[in-house]
Design a protein around this motif. Structure first.
Motif, PDB file in Angstrom:
ATOM      1  N   LYS A  49       0.818  -1.214   0.000  1.00  0.00           N
ATOM      2  CA  LYS A  49       0.000   0.000   0.000  1.00  0.00           C
ATOM      3  C   LYS A  49       0.852   1.265   0.000  1.00  0.00           C
ATOM      4  O   LYS A  49       0.308   2.371  -0.038  1.00  0.00           O
ATOM      5  CB  LYS A  49      -0.917   0.024   1.234  1.00  0.00           C
ATOM      6  CG  LYS A  49      -2.090  -0.951   1.133  1.00  0.00           C
ATOM      7  CD  LYS A  49      -3.065  -0.735   2.286  1.00  0.00           C
ATOM      8  CE  LYS A  49      -4.346  -1.531   2.084  1.00  0.00           C
ATOM      9  NZ  LYS A  49      -5.217  -1.467   3.273  1.00  0.00           N
ATOM     10  N   CYS A 136      -6.849 -15.999  -0.454  1.00  0.00           N
ATOM     11  CA  CYS A 136      -7.334 -15.989   0.933  1.00  0.00           C
ATOM     12  C   CYS A 136      -8.837 -16.113   0.952  1.00  0.00           C
ATOM     13  O   CYS A 136      -9.405 -17.027   1.532  1.00  0.00           O
ATOM     14  CB  CYS A 136      -6.918 -14.700   1.642  1.00  0.00           C
ATOM     15  SG  CYS A 136      -5.141 -14.408   1.675  1.00  0.00           S
ATOM     16  N   LYS A 137      -9.492 -15.126   0.272  1.00  0.00           N
ATOM     17  CA  LYS A 137     -10.953 -15.137   0.354  1.00  0.00           C
ATOM     18  C   LYS A 137     -11.546 -16.253  -0.494  1.00  0.00           C
ATOM     19  O   LYS A 137     -12.605 -16.776  -0.159  1.00  0.00           O
ATOM     20  CB  LYS A 137     -11.522 -13.769  -0.007  1.00  0.00           C
ATOM     21  CG  LYS A 137     -11.182 -13.284  -1.359  1.00  0.00           C
ATOM     22  CD  LYS A 137     -11.730 -11.883  -1.599  1.00  0.00           C
ATOM     23  CE  LYS A 137     -11.456 -11.475  -3.024  1.00  0.00           C
ATOM     24  NZ  LYS A 137     -11.883 -10.124  -3.332  1.00  0.00           N
ATOM     25  N   HIS A 140     -11.448 -19.095   1.889  1.00  0.00           N
ATOM     26  CA  HIS A 140     -12.327 -18.838   3.044  1.00  0.00           C
ATOM     27  C   HIS A 140     -13.800 -18.810   2.648  1.00  0.00           C
ATOM     28  O   HIS A 140     -14.674 -19.044   3.473  1.00  0.00           O
ATOM     29  CB  HIS A 140     -11.946 -17.503   3.705  1.00  0.00           C
ATOM     30  CG  HIS A 140     -10.646 -17.569   4.445  1.00  0.00           C
ATOM     31  ND1 HIS A 140      -9.890 -16.457   4.736  1.00  0.00           N
ATOM     32  CD2 HIS A 140      -9.964 -18.623   4.954  1.00  0.00           C
ATOM     33  CE1 HIS A 140      -8.791 -16.830   5.390  1.00  0.00           C
ATOM     34  NE2 HIS A 140      -8.817 -18.134   5.537  1.00  0.00           N
ATOM     35  N   ARG A 144     -14.318 -21.961   5.238  1.00  0.00           N
ATOM     36  CA  ARG A 144     -14.311 -21.446   6.604  1.00  0.00           C
ATOM     37  C   ARG A 144     -15.693 -20.928   6.966  1.00  0.00           C
ATOM     38  O   ARG A 144     -16.369 -20.319   6.143  1.00  0.00           O
ATOM     39  CB  ARG A 144     -13.306 -20.301   6.771  1.00  0.00           C
ATOM     40  CG  ARG A 144     -13.284 -19.808   8.233  1.00  0.00           C
ATOM     41  CD  ARG A 144     -12.282 -18.714   8.468  1.00  0.00           C
ATOM     42  NE  ARG A 144     -12.681 -17.479   7.817  1.00  0.00           N
ATOM     43  CZ  ARG A 144     -11.996 -16.341   7.924  1.00  0.00           C
ATOM     44  NH1 ARG A 144     -10.889 -16.297   8.625  1.00  0.00           N
ATOM     45  NH2 ARG A 144     -12.414 -15.259   7.301  1.00  0.00           N
TER      46      ARG A 144
ATOM     47  N   SER B 254     -12.381   0.246   3.406  1.00  0.00           N
ATOM     48  CA  SER B 254     -11.280  -0.476   2.772  1.00  0.00           C
ATOM     49  C   SER B 254     -11.585  -1.971   2.670  1.00  0.00           C
ATOM     50  O   SER B 254     -11.310  -2.608   1.651  1.00  0.00           O
ATOM     51  CB  SER B 254     -10.001  -0.220   3.577  1.00  0.00           C
ATOM     52  OG  SER B 254      -8.996  -1.090   3.172  1.00  0.00           O
ATOM     53  N   ASP B 258     -11.273  -4.243  -0.729  1.00  0.00           N
ATOM     54  CA  ASP B 258     -10.276  -5.284  -1.043  1.00  0.00           C
ATOM     55  C   ASP B 258     -10.494  -6.610  -0.326  1.00  0.00           C
ATOM     56  O   ASP B 258      -9.754  -7.567  -0.573  1.00  0.00           O
ATOM     57  CB  ASP B 258      -8.853  -4.757  -0.803  1.00  0.00           C
ATOM     58  CG  ASP B 258      -8.579  -4.409   0.651  1.00  0.00           C
ATOM     59  OD1 ASP B 258      -9.256  -4.940   1.541  1.00  0.00           O
ATOM     60  OD2 ASP B 258      -7.669  -3.589   0.896  1.00  0.00           O
ATOM     61  N   PHE B 260     -10.016  -7.400   2.786  1.00  0.00           N
ATOM     62  CA  PHE B 260      -9.165  -7.685   3.939  1.00  0.00           C
ATOM     63  C   PHE B 260      -9.608  -6.897   5.155  1.00  0.00           C
ATOM     64  O   PHE B 260      -9.976  -5.728   5.061  1.00  0.00           O
ATOM     65  CB  PHE B 260      -7.692  -7.398   3.632  1.00  0.00           C
ATOM     66  CG  PHE B 260      -7.072  -8.493   2.813  1.00  0.00           C
ATOM     67  CD1 PHE B 260      -6.658  -9.668   3.420  1.00  0.00           C
ATOM     68  CD2 PHE B 260      -6.949  -8.365   1.440  1.00  0.00           C
ATOM     69  CE1 PHE B 260      -6.126 -10.701   2.667  1.00  0.00           C
ATOM     70  CE2 PHE B 260      -6.419  -9.394   0.675  1.00  0.00           C
ATOM     71  CZ  PHE B 260      -6.001 -10.564   1.294  1.00  0.00           C
ATOM     72  N   SER B 266      -9.043 -12.305   6.041  1.00  0.00           N
ATOM     73  CA  SER B 266      -9.844 -11.957   4.865  1.00  0.00           C
ATOM     74  C   SER B 266     -11.303 -12.272   5.147  1.00  0.00           C
ATOM     75  O   SER B 266     -11.615 -13.047   6.047  1.00  0.00           O
ATOM     76  CB  SER B 266      -9.383 -12.743   3.635  1.00  0.00           C
ATOM     77  OG  SER B 266      -9.964 -14.029   3.617  1.00  0.00           O
ATOM     78  N   GLN B 275     -18.448  -8.837  -1.099  1.00  0.00           N
ATOM     79  CA  GLN B 275     -17.337  -7.903  -1.296  1.00  0.00           C
ATOM     80  C   GLN B 275     -16.971  -7.764  -2.779  1.00  0.00           C
ATOM     81  O   GLN B 275     -16.533  -6.697  -3.220  1.00  0.00           O
ATOM     82  CB  GLN B 275     -16.134  -8.358  -0.457  1.00  0.00           C
ATOM     83  CG  GLN B 275     -14.921  -7.441  -0.535  1.00  0.00           C
ATOM     84  CD  GLN B 275     -13.942  -7.879  -1.601  1.00  0.00           C
ATOM     85  OE1 GLN B 275     -13.723  -9.072  -1.773  1.00  0.00           O
ATOM     86  NE2 GLN B 275     -13.354  -6.934  -2.310  1.00  0.00           N
ATOM     87  N   GLU B 276     -17.170  -8.844  -3.553  1.00  0.00           N
ATOM     88  CA  GLU B 276     -16.918  -8.715  -4.994  1.00  0.00           C
ATOM     89  C   GLU B 276     -17.879  -7.688  -5.603  1.00  0.00           C
ATOM     90  O   GLU B 276     -17.562  -7.042  -6.597  1.00  0.00           O
ATOM     91  CB  GLU B 276     -17.077 -10.073  -5.688  1.00  0.00           C
ATOM     92  CG  GLU B 276     -15.867 -10.964  -5.450  1.00  0.00           C
ATOM     93  CD  GLU B 276     -16.071 -12.407  -5.885  1.00  0.00           C
ATOM     94  OE1 GLU B 276     -17.088 -12.713  -6.544  1.00  0.00           O
ATOM     95  OE2 GLU B 276     -15.198 -13.227  -5.542  1.00  0.00           O
TER      96      GLU B 276
END
Lengths: 148, 313
Positions: A49, A136-137, A140, A144, B254, B258, B260, B266, B275-276
Protein backbone atom coordinates in the motif's frame (compact mmCIF):
# COMPACT_ATOMS: atom_id res chain seq x y z
CA UNK A 1 23.38 -12.88 0.67
CA UNK A 2 24.46 -15.23 3.43
CA UNK A 3 22.59 -13.05 5.87
CA UNK A 4 19.50 -13.24 3.71
CA UNK A 5 19.74 -16.99 3.43
CA UNK A 6 20.18 -17.23 7.18
CA UNK A 7 17.07 -15.15 7.81
CA UNK A 8 15.02 -17.21 5.38
CA UNK A 9 16.36 -20.41 6.90
CA UNK A 10 15.48 -19.18 10.35
CA UNK A 11 11.95 -18.28 9.27
CA UNK A 12 11.43 -21.72 7.78
CA UNK A 13 12.89 -23.37 10.85
CA UNK A 14 10.67 -21.47 13.26
CA UNK A 15 7.61 -22.28 11.19
CA UNK A 16 8.60 -25.94 11.22
CA UNK A 17 9.22 -25.74 14.97
CA UNK A 18 5.74 -24.34 15.56
CA UNK A 19 4.28 -27.30 13.74
CA UNK A 20 6.42 -29.86 15.53
CA UNK A 21 5.52 -28.50 18.97
CA UNK A 22 1.80 -28.49 18.41
CA UNK A 23 1.41 -31.41 16.07
CA UNK A 24 -0.44 -33.50 18.63
CA UNK A 25 -3.31 -31.02 18.37
CA UNK A 26 -4.23 -30.46 14.73
CA UNK A 27 -6.76 -27.71 15.45
CA UNK A 28 -4.30 -25.64 17.50
CA UNK A 29 -1.59 -26.25 14.94
CA UNK A 30 -3.59 -25.18 11.94
CA UNK A 31 -4.90 -22.14 13.80
CA UNK A 32 -1.33 -21.14 14.64
CA UNK A 33 -0.37 -21.63 11.02
CA UNK A 34 -3.19 -19.39 9.82
CA UNK A 35 -2.13 -16.83 12.42
CA UNK A 36 1.38 -16.85 10.97
CA UNK A 37 -0.12 -16.07 7.55
CA UNK A 38 -1.81 -13.05 9.13
CA UNK A 39 1.50 -11.99 10.70
CA UNK A 40 3.15 -12.16 7.30
CA UNK A 41 0.39 -10.10 5.75
CA UNK A 42 0.94 -7.48 8.44
CA UNK A 43 4.51 -7.13 7.20
CA UNK A 44 3.73 -7.11 3.49
CA UNK A 45 0.46 -5.22 3.06
CA UNK A 46 1.77 -1.85 4.33
CA UNK A 47 4.60 -2.16 1.78
CA UNK A 48 2.18 -2.94 -1.03
CA UNK A 49 0.00 0.00 0.00
CA UNK A 50 3.05 2.27 0.09
CA UNK A 51 2.62 3.00 3.78
CA UNK A 52 6.13 1.79 4.61
CA UNK A 53 9.26 1.48 2.49
CA UNK A 54 9.54 -1.62 0.37
CA UNK A 55 12.07 -4.15 1.66
CA UNK A 56 12.54 -7.01 -0.79
CA UNK A 57 14.11 -9.31 1.73
CA UNK A 58 11.47 -8.82 4.39
CA UNK A 59 8.78 -9.25 1.75
CA UNK A 60 10.25 -12.50 0.46
CA UNK A 61 10.73 -13.82 3.96
CA UNK A 62 7.11 -13.10 4.90
CA UNK A 63 5.78 -14.67 1.71
CA UNK A 64 7.90 -17.81 2.18
CA UNK A 65 6.15 -18.34 5.52
CA UNK A 66 2.80 -18.21 3.70
CA UNK A 67 4.08 -20.58 1.05
CA UNK A 68 5.26 -22.95 3.76
CA UNK A 69 1.85 -22.87 5.46
CA UNK A 70 0.14 -23.54 2.13
CA UNK A 71 2.35 -26.59 1.63
CA UNK A 72 1.74 -28.04 5.07
CA UNK A 73 -1.55 -26.86 6.49
CA UNK A 74 -3.62 -29.45 4.63
CA UNK A 75 -1.99 -32.13 6.79
CA UNK A 76 -3.68 -30.75 9.89
CA UNK A 77 -7.28 -31.54 8.97
CA UNK A 78 -7.37 -35.25 9.86
CA UNK A 79 -10.65 -37.12 10.28
CA UNK A 80 -11.88 -36.44 13.82
CA UNK A 81 -10.77 -32.80 13.85
CA UNK A 82 -14.00 -31.51 12.28
CA UNK A 83 -15.21 -29.92 15.52
CA UNK A 84 -13.89 -28.62 18.82
CA UNK A 85 -11.22 -26.14 19.81
CA UNK A 86 -13.25 -23.24 18.36
CA UNK A 87 -12.41 -24.43 14.89
CA UNK A 88 -13.90 -22.41 12.06
CA UNK A 89 -13.13 -25.11 9.54
CA UNK A 90 -16.21 -25.74 7.39
CA UNK A 91 -17.60 -29.28 7.02
CA UNK A 92 -16.96 -28.84 3.31
CA UNK A 93 -13.24 -29.43 3.91
CA UNK A 94 -13.93 -33.06 4.70
CA UNK A 95 -16.69 -33.40 2.10
CA UNK A 96 -14.36 -32.09 -0.60
CA UNK A 97 -10.81 -32.70 0.58
CA UNK A 98 -9.55 -32.73 -3.02
CA UNK A 99 -10.99 -29.27 -3.65
CA UNK A 100 -9.56 -28.01 -0.37
CA UNK A 101 -6.10 -29.35 -1.24
CA UNK A 102 -6.34 -27.79 -4.70
CA UNK A 103 -7.07 -24.42 -3.04
CA UNK A 104 -3.99 -24.79 -0.84
CA UNK A 105 -1.91 -25.82 -3.87
CA UNK A 106 -3.06 -22.69 -5.70
CA UNK A 107 -1.94 -20.54 -2.76
CA UNK A 108 1.36 -22.41 -2.60
CA UNK A 109 2.06 -21.76 -6.29
CA UNK A 110 1.04 -18.10 -6.16
CA UNK A 111 3.01 -17.52 -2.96
CA UNK A 112 6.05 -19.10 -4.59
CA UNK A 113 5.69 -16.76 -7.54
CA UNK A 114 5.27 -13.74 -5.25
CA UNK A 115 8.34 -14.70 -3.21
CA UNK A 116 10.36 -14.96 -6.40
CA UNK A 117 8.98 -11.66 -7.67
CA UNK A 118 10.03 -9.87 -4.47
CA UNK A 119 13.58 -9.36 -5.72
CA UNK A 120 12.22 -7.71 -8.88
CA UNK A 121 11.07 -4.57 -7.11
CA UNK A 122 7.79 -3.30 -5.67
CA UNK A 123 5.77 -3.17 -8.89
CA UNK A 124 6.58 -6.75 -9.85
CA UNK A 125 5.95 -7.85 -6.30
CA UNK A 126 2.66 -5.98 -6.01
CA UNK A 127 1.18 -7.76 -9.04
CA UNK A 128 2.25 -11.22 -7.85
CA UNK A 129 1.12 -10.41 -4.32
CA UNK A 130 -2.32 -9.36 -5.53
CA UNK A 131 -2.77 -12.69 -7.27
CA UNK A 132 -1.65 -14.54 -4.16
CA UNK A 133 -3.91 -12.52 -1.86
CA UNK A 134 -6.97 -13.49 -3.92
CA UNK A 135 -6.48 -17.03 -2.63
CA UNK A 136 -7.33 -15.99 0.93
CA UNK A 137 -10.95 -15.14 0.35
CA UNK A 138 -11.40 -17.72 -2.40
CA UNK A 139 -10.57 -20.47 0.09
CA UNK A 140 -12.33 -18.84 3.04
CA UNK A 141 -15.47 -18.48 0.93
CA UNK A 142 -15.99 -22.23 0.81
CA UNK A 143 -13.93 -23.71 3.60
CA UNK A 144 -14.31 -21.45 6.60
CA UNK A 145 -17.35 -20.59 8.73
CA UNK A 146 -16.98 -17.62 11.02
CA UNK A 147 -18.13 -18.40 14.54
CA UNK A 148 -17.65 -15.04 16.20
CA UNK B 1 -73.02 -31.33 21.74
CA UNK B 2 -74.25 -30.84 18.20
CA UNK B 3 -74.59 -27.13 18.86
CA UNK B 4 -70.95 -26.95 19.97
CA UNK B 5 -69.88 -28.77 16.86
CA UNK B 6 -71.75 -26.28 14.67
CA UNK B 7 -70.23 -23.42 16.62
CA UNK B 8 -66.74 -24.84 16.17
CA UNK B 9 -67.27 -25.38 12.47
CA UNK B 10 -68.68 -21.89 12.22
CA UNK B 11 -65.68 -20.40 14.02
CA UNK B 12 -63.29 -22.36 11.85
CA UNK B 13 -65.06 -21.09 8.76
CA UNK B 14 -64.81 -17.50 10.01
CA UNK B 15 -61.12 -17.98 10.86
CA UNK B 16 -60.53 -19.55 7.46
CA UNK B 17 -62.29 -16.69 5.70
CA UNK B 18 -60.33 -14.14 7.74
CA UNK B 19 -57.07 -15.92 6.87
CA UNK B 20 -58.03 -15.94 3.21
CA UNK B 21 -58.89 -12.25 3.19
CA UNK B 22 -55.88 -11.15 5.20
CA UNK B 23 -53.46 -13.11 3.04
CA UNK B 24 -54.78 -11.96 -0.34
CA UNK B 25 -51.70 -10.74 -2.25
CA UNK B 26 -53.66 -8.18 -4.29
CA UNK B 27 -54.66 -6.41 -1.06
CA UNK B 28 -51.17 -4.93 -0.82
CA UNK B 29 -51.33 -1.37 -2.14
CA UNK B 30 -49.98 -1.21 -5.70
CA UNK B 31 -46.68 0.65 -5.92
CA UNK B 32 -46.30 3.95 -7.71
CA UNK B 33 -44.47 3.27 -10.98
CA UNK B 34 -43.52 6.40 -12.93
CA UNK B 35 -43.05 6.33 -16.70
CA UNK B 36 -39.35 6.56 -17.40
CA UNK B 37 -36.69 5.14 -19.68
CA UNK B 38 -34.17 3.04 -17.75
CA UNK B 39 -30.71 4.45 -17.10
CA UNK B 40 -28.71 1.30 -17.80
CA UNK B 41 -25.51 2.56 -16.19
CA UNK B 42 -27.34 3.21 -12.93
CA UNK B 43 -29.16 -0.10 -13.39
CA UNK B 44 -25.83 -1.92 -13.60
CA UNK B 45 -24.64 -0.07 -10.51
CA UNK B 46 -27.80 -1.08 -8.62
CA UNK B 47 -27.36 -4.65 -9.85
CA UNK B 48 -24.01 -4.87 -8.07
CA UNK B 49 -25.09 -2.75 -5.10
CA UNK B 50 -28.01 -5.16 -4.73
CA UNK B 51 -25.90 -8.28 -4.98
CA UNK B 52 -28.43 -9.88 -7.35
CA UNK B 53 -25.87 -12.21 -8.90
CA UNK B 54 -24.68 -13.53 -5.55
CA UNK B 55 -27.88 -15.55 -5.26
CA UNK B 56 -29.30 -15.61 -8.78
CA UNK B 57 -26.23 -16.57 -10.84
CA UNK B 58 -25.38 -20.26 -11.01
CA UNK B 59 -23.71 -21.44 -7.78
CA UNK B 60 -19.96 -20.80 -7.98
CA UNK B 61 -20.24 -18.56 -11.06
CA UNK B 62 -17.35 -16.12 -11.48
CA UNK B 63 -16.72 -13.21 -13.82
CA UNK B 64 -19.02 -12.90 -16.83
CA UNK B 65 -20.98 -16.00 -15.78
CA UNK B 66 -22.37 -13.90 -12.94
CA UNK B 67 -24.46 -12.05 -15.52
CA UNK B 68 -26.32 -15.24 -16.40
CA UNK B 69 -29.12 -15.17 -13.82
CA UNK B 70 -29.92 -18.84 -14.14
CA UNK B 71 -30.77 -19.42 -10.45
CA UNK B 72 -30.47 -22.83 -8.85
CA UNK B 73 -28.61 -21.96 -5.66
CA UNK B 74 -29.98 -23.97 -2.73
CA UNK B 75 -30.37 -21.96 0.46
CA UNK B 76 -30.64 -24.46 3.28
CA UNK B 77 -32.35 -22.80 6.24
CA UNK B 78 -34.28 -24.21 9.18
CA UNK B 79 -37.50 -23.41 7.31
CA UNK B 80 -36.40 -25.79 4.57
CA UNK B 81 -34.55 -25.37 1.28
CA UNK B 82 -35.14 -22.32 -0.87
CA UNK B 83 -34.28 -22.90 -4.53
CA UNK B 84 -33.25 -19.54 -5.92
CA UNK B 85 -35.23 -18.81 -9.11
CA UNK B 86 -34.05 -17.88 -12.58
CA UNK B 87 -34.41 -14.10 -13.01
CA UNK B 88 -32.78 -13.89 -16.42
CA UNK B 89 -34.87 -12.19 -19.10
CA UNK B 90 -36.00 -15.55 -20.49
CA UNK B 91 -39.76 -15.40 -21.11
CA UNK B 92 -40.46 -18.95 -19.91
CA UNK B 93 -37.89 -19.71 -17.23
CA UNK B 94 -37.09 -16.18 -16.10
CA UNK B 95 -38.68 -12.76 -15.82
CA UNK B 96 -38.66 -11.78 -19.49
CA UNK B 97 -41.86 -10.02 -20.46
CA UNK B 98 -42.42 -8.50 -17.03
CA UNK B 99 -43.60 -4.90 -17.00
CA UNK B 100 -41.98 -2.27 -14.82
CA UNK B 101 -45.04 -2.50 -12.57
CA UNK B 102 -44.57 -6.28 -12.24
CA UNK B 103 -40.95 -5.80 -11.28
CA UNK B 104 -41.61 -3.02 -8.79
CA UNK B 105 -44.44 -5.04 -7.20
CA UNK B 106 -42.09 -8.01 -6.81
CA UNK B 107 -39.31 -5.90 -5.32
CA UNK B 108 -41.40 -3.78 -2.98
CA UNK B 109 -44.46 -5.93 -2.17
CA UNK B 110 -43.01 -9.42 -2.63
CA UNK B 111 -45.82 -10.33 -5.04
CA UNK B 112 -45.42 -12.14 -8.36
CA UNK B 113 -47.17 -11.03 -11.57
CA UNK B 114 -49.56 -13.98 -11.18
CA UNK B 115 -50.50 -12.81 -7.68
CA UNK B 116 -48.54 -15.14 -5.40
CA UNK B 117 -46.48 -14.13 -2.38
CA UNK B 118 -42.73 -14.50 -2.58
CA UNK B 119 -40.86 -15.86 0.40
CA UNK B 120 -38.68 -13.26 2.15
CA UNK B 121 -35.53 -15.26 1.40
CA UNK B 122 -35.88 -12.83 -1.51
CA UNK B 123 -35.08 -9.72 0.53
CA UNK B 124 -37.95 -7.49 -0.58
CA UNK B 125 -38.13 -6.26 3.02
CA UNK B 126 -35.03 -4.27 2.02
CA UNK B 127 -35.70 -3.74 -1.68
CA UNK B 128 -39.00 -2.03 -0.75
CA UNK B 129 -36.81 0.89 0.40
CA UNK B 130 -35.43 1.47 -3.12
CA UNK B 131 -36.56 4.41 -5.18
CA UNK B 132 -38.80 3.67 -8.16
CA UNK B 133 -36.15 5.19 -10.43
CA UNK B 134 -33.45 2.82 -9.16
CA UNK B 135 -35.83 -0.13 -9.57
CA UNK B 136 -36.75 0.74 -13.14
CA UNK B 137 -33.07 1.22 -14.00
CA UNK B 138 -32.25 -2.13 -12.43
CA UNK B 139 -34.96 -3.88 -14.42
CA UNK B 140 -33.63 -2.26 -17.59
CA UNK B 141 -30.17 -3.65 -16.87
CA UNK B 142 -31.45 -7.16 -16.08
CA UNK B 143 -33.43 -7.06 -19.35
CA UNK B 144 -30.15 -6.39 -21.18
CA UNK B 145 -28.54 -9.60 -19.84
CA UNK B 146 -28.58 -12.95 -21.63
CA UNK B 147 -31.80 -15.00 -21.29
CA UNK B 148 -31.21 -18.47 -19.83
CA UNK B 149 -33.83 -21.20 -20.26
CA UNK B 150 -32.92 -23.23 -17.15
CA UNK B 151 -35.97 -24.12 -15.05
CA UNK B 152 -35.53 -24.23 -11.26
CA UNK B 153 -37.53 -26.47 -8.91
CA UNK B 154 -39.92 -24.88 -6.40
CA UNK B 155 -38.85 -24.44 -2.79
CA UNK B 156 -38.84 -27.45 -0.51
CA UNK B 157 -40.08 -26.15 2.85
CA UNK B 158 -41.35 -27.57 6.12
CA UNK B 159 -44.99 -27.24 7.14
CA UNK B 160 -46.39 -24.67 7.94
CA UNK B 161 -43.85 -22.57 6.03
CA UNK B 162 -44.81 -24.50 2.91
CA UNK B 163 -48.16 -22.66 2.87
CA UNK B 164 -47.33 -19.73 0.64
CA UNK B 165 -50.57 -17.95 1.42
CA UNK B 166 -49.47 -17.69 5.06
CA UNK B 167 -46.92 -15.12 3.97
CA UNK B 168 -49.78 -12.64 3.77
CA UNK B 169 -49.92 -12.69 7.58
CA UNK B 170 -46.14 -12.47 7.79
CA UNK B 171 -46.18 -9.39 5.59
CA UNK B 172 -48.80 -7.69 7.77
CA UNK B 173 -46.20 -7.79 10.54
CA UNK B 174 -42.89 -7.42 8.72
CA UNK B 175 -43.47 -5.52 5.48
CA UNK B 176 -44.30 -1.82 5.81
CA UNK B 177 -44.13 -0.86 2.12
CA UNK B 178 -42.19 2.30 2.90
CA UNK B 179 -39.61 3.72 0.52
CA UNK B 180 -36.41 4.93 2.17
CA UNK B 181 -36.73 8.30 3.88
CA UNK B 182 -33.59 10.17 4.97
CA UNK B 183 -33.10 10.43 8.72
CA UNK B 184 -32.89 14.14 9.61
CA UNK B 185 -30.46 13.25 12.41
CA UNK B 186 -27.94 11.98 9.85
CA UNK B 187 -25.89 13.93 7.32
CA UNK B 188 -26.15 13.38 3.56
CA UNK B 189 -23.27 10.88 3.47
CA UNK B 190 -24.68 8.83 6.35
CA UNK B 191 -28.11 8.84 4.71
CA UNK B 192 -26.65 7.61 1.43
CA UNK B 193 -24.99 4.81 3.40
CA UNK B 194 -28.29 4.08 5.15
CA UNK B 195 -30.04 3.83 1.78
CA UNK B 196 -27.45 1.40 0.44
CA UNK B 197 -27.24 -0.72 3.61
CA UNK B 198 -30.97 -0.95 4.34
CA UNK B 199 -32.19 -0.80 0.73
CA UNK B 200 -30.48 -2.25 -2.33
CA UNK B 201 -27.40 -3.55 -0.48
CA UNK B 202 -29.64 -5.31 2.07
CA UNK B 203 -26.75 -5.61 4.57
CA UNK B 204 -29.42 -5.44 7.28
CA UNK B 205 -30.89 -8.78 6.21
CA UNK B 206 -27.94 -10.98 7.21
CA UNK B 207 -26.40 -8.70 9.82
CA UNK B 208 -29.49 -8.42 12.06
CA UNK B 209 -31.02 -10.92 14.48
CA UNK B 210 -34.29 -12.52 13.42
CA UNK B 211 -37.23 -13.73 15.46
CA UNK B 212 -38.57 -17.31 15.34
CA UNK B 213 -40.85 -16.36 12.43
CA UNK B 214 -37.93 -15.17 10.38
CA UNK B 215 -38.75 -11.47 10.77
CA UNK B 216 -35.99 -8.92 11.21
CA UNK B 217 -35.52 -7.66 14.76
CA UNK B 218 -35.35 -4.03 13.60
CA UNK B 219 -34.79 -2.75 17.13
CA UNK B 220 -31.46 -4.55 17.03
CA UNK B 221 -30.68 -3.97 13.38
CA UNK B 222 -27.05 -4.59 12.35
CA UNK B 223 -26.24 -6.30 15.67
CA UNK B 224 -25.41 -9.55 13.89
CA UNK B 225 -26.66 -12.99 14.86
CA UNK B 226 -26.72 -16.64 13.92
CA UNK B 227 -26.39 -17.23 10.19
CA UNK B 228 -29.61 -18.25 8.41
CA UNK B 229 -27.68 -21.06 6.77
CA UNK B 230 -25.31 -23.41 8.58
CA UNK B 231 -23.99 -22.87 12.10
CA UNK B 232 -21.93 -19.74 11.54
CA UNK B 233 -22.27 -16.31 13.12
CA UNK B 234 -22.87 -13.14 11.15
CA UNK B 235 -20.82 -10.30 12.67
CA UNK B 236 -22.25 -7.40 14.62
CA UNK B 237 -21.70 -4.22 12.56
CA UNK B 238 -22.68 -1.69 15.24
CA UNK B 239 -19.89 0.34 16.87
CA UNK B 240 -19.95 -1.78 20.04
CA UNK B 241 -16.88 -3.61 21.39
CA UNK B 242 -18.61 -6.83 20.29
CA UNK B 243 -19.04 -5.24 16.85
CA UNK B 244 -16.95 -2.82 14.80
CA UNK B 245 -15.99 -0.37 17.58
CA UNK B 246 -12.32 -1.02 16.86
CA UNK B 247 -12.67 -0.40 13.12
CA UNK B 248 -12.28 3.09 11.74
CA UNK B 249 -14.67 4.19 9.02
CA UNK B 250 -11.72 4.03 6.66
CA UNK B 251 -11.02 0.43 7.61
CA UNK B 252 -14.66 -0.53 7.01
CA UNK B 253 -14.63 1.11 3.58
CA UNK B 254 -11.28 -0.48 2.77
CA UNK B 255 -12.51 -3.97 3.67
CA UNK B 256 -15.46 -3.53 1.31
CA UNK B 257 -12.99 -2.63 -1.42
CA UNK B 258 -10.28 -5.28 -1.04
CA UNK B 259 -11.77 -7.98 1.20
CA UNK B 260 -9.16 -7.69 3.94
CA UNK B 261 -9.94 -6.95 7.57
CA UNK B 262 -7.85 -4.54 9.66
CA UNK B 263 -6.04 -7.53 11.20
CA UNK B 264 -5.22 -8.84 7.71
CA UNK B 265 -7.61 -11.73 7.94
CA UNK B 266 -9.84 -11.96 4.87
CA UNK B 267 -13.59 -12.08 4.40
CA UNK B 268 -14.99 -15.59 4.08
CA UNK B 269 -18.27 -17.35 3.42
CA UNK B 270 -21.08 -15.38 1.83
CA UNK B 271 -19.25 -12.09 2.48
CA UNK B 272 -16.75 -12.95 -0.27
CA UNK B 273 -19.45 -12.65 -2.93
CA UNK B 274 -20.77 -9.51 -1.23
CA UNK B 275 -17.34 -7.90 -1.30
CA UNK B 276 -16.92 -8.71 -4.99
CA UNK B 277 -19.99 -6.52 -5.42
CA UNK B 278 -18.99 -3.75 -3.02
CA UNK B 279 -15.62 -3.59 -4.81
CA UNK B 280 -17.58 -2.21 -7.78
CA UNK B 281 -19.13 0.66 -5.83
CA UNK B 282 -17.57 4.09 -5.81
CA UNK B 283 -15.16 5.04 -3.04
CA UNK B 284 -17.76 7.61 -1.99
CA UNK B 285 -20.46 4.96 -1.58
CA UNK B 286 -18.18 2.62 0.38
CA UNK B 287 -17.29 5.56 2.61
CA UNK B 288 -21.00 6.35 2.97
CA UNK B 289 -21.78 2.80 4.13
CA UNK B 290 -18.93 3.05 6.64
CA UNK B 291 -20.12 6.45 7.87
CA UNK B 292 -23.63 5.06 8.34
CA UNK B 293 -22.41 2.01 10.27
CA UNK B 294 -20.36 4.29 12.50
CA UNK B 295 -23.52 6.37 13.19
CA UNK B 296 -25.44 3.38 14.55
CA UNK B 297 -26.27 2.97 18.22
CA UNK B 298 -23.82 0.46 19.72
CA UNK B 299 -25.55 -2.82 20.56
CA UNK B 300 -23.78 -5.59 22.45
CA UNK B 301 -24.30 -8.92 20.71
CA UNK B 302 -21.88 -11.80 20.47
CA UNK B 303 -22.29 -15.55 20.14
CA UNK B 304 -22.94 -17.35 23.43
CA UNK B 305 -19.75 -18.95 24.68
CA UNK B 306 -19.53 -22.57 23.59
CA UNK B 307 -19.47 -25.33 26.19
CA UNK B 308 -15.84 -26.33 26.71
CA UNK B 309 -14.60 -28.63 23.99
CA UNK B 310 -14.56 -32.20 25.25
CA UNK B 311 -10.97 -32.98 24.35
CA UNK B 312 -9.63 -29.70 23.02
CA UNK B 313 -8.95 -31.44 19.73
Amino acid sequence: MTFRAAILGFAALSAAATMAVASDDPIKTRKAMMKSVGDSMKVVVPMVKGEVDYDAMKAEQAIRVIQDVATNVVNYFPAGSETGGETEAAPKIWEDMAGFKASAASLEADAGAAATAAAGGLDAFRAAFGKMAGNCKACHEDYRIKKN
Amino acid sequence: MRRYLIAIIGLAAVAGAAFWLLTEPSLLPPPDVPEKAPDLANGEYMFFAGGCASCHAAPGAKGEAKLRLTGGLEMKTHFGTFNVPNISPDREAGIGGWTNADFVAAMTRGVSPDGRHYYPAFPYTSYQRMTAADLIDLKGFIDSLPPVATAVADHDLRFPFSIRRGLGLWKLVYLDGMEFTPDPALNAEQNRGAYLATGPGHCIECHSPRDPFGGLDRGRAFAGGPAAEGDGWVPNLTPDPTGLADWSAREIASSLKDGFLPDFDSFGGAMVAVQENTARLTDADRAAIAAFLKSLRPIANAPAPKPAASDGG
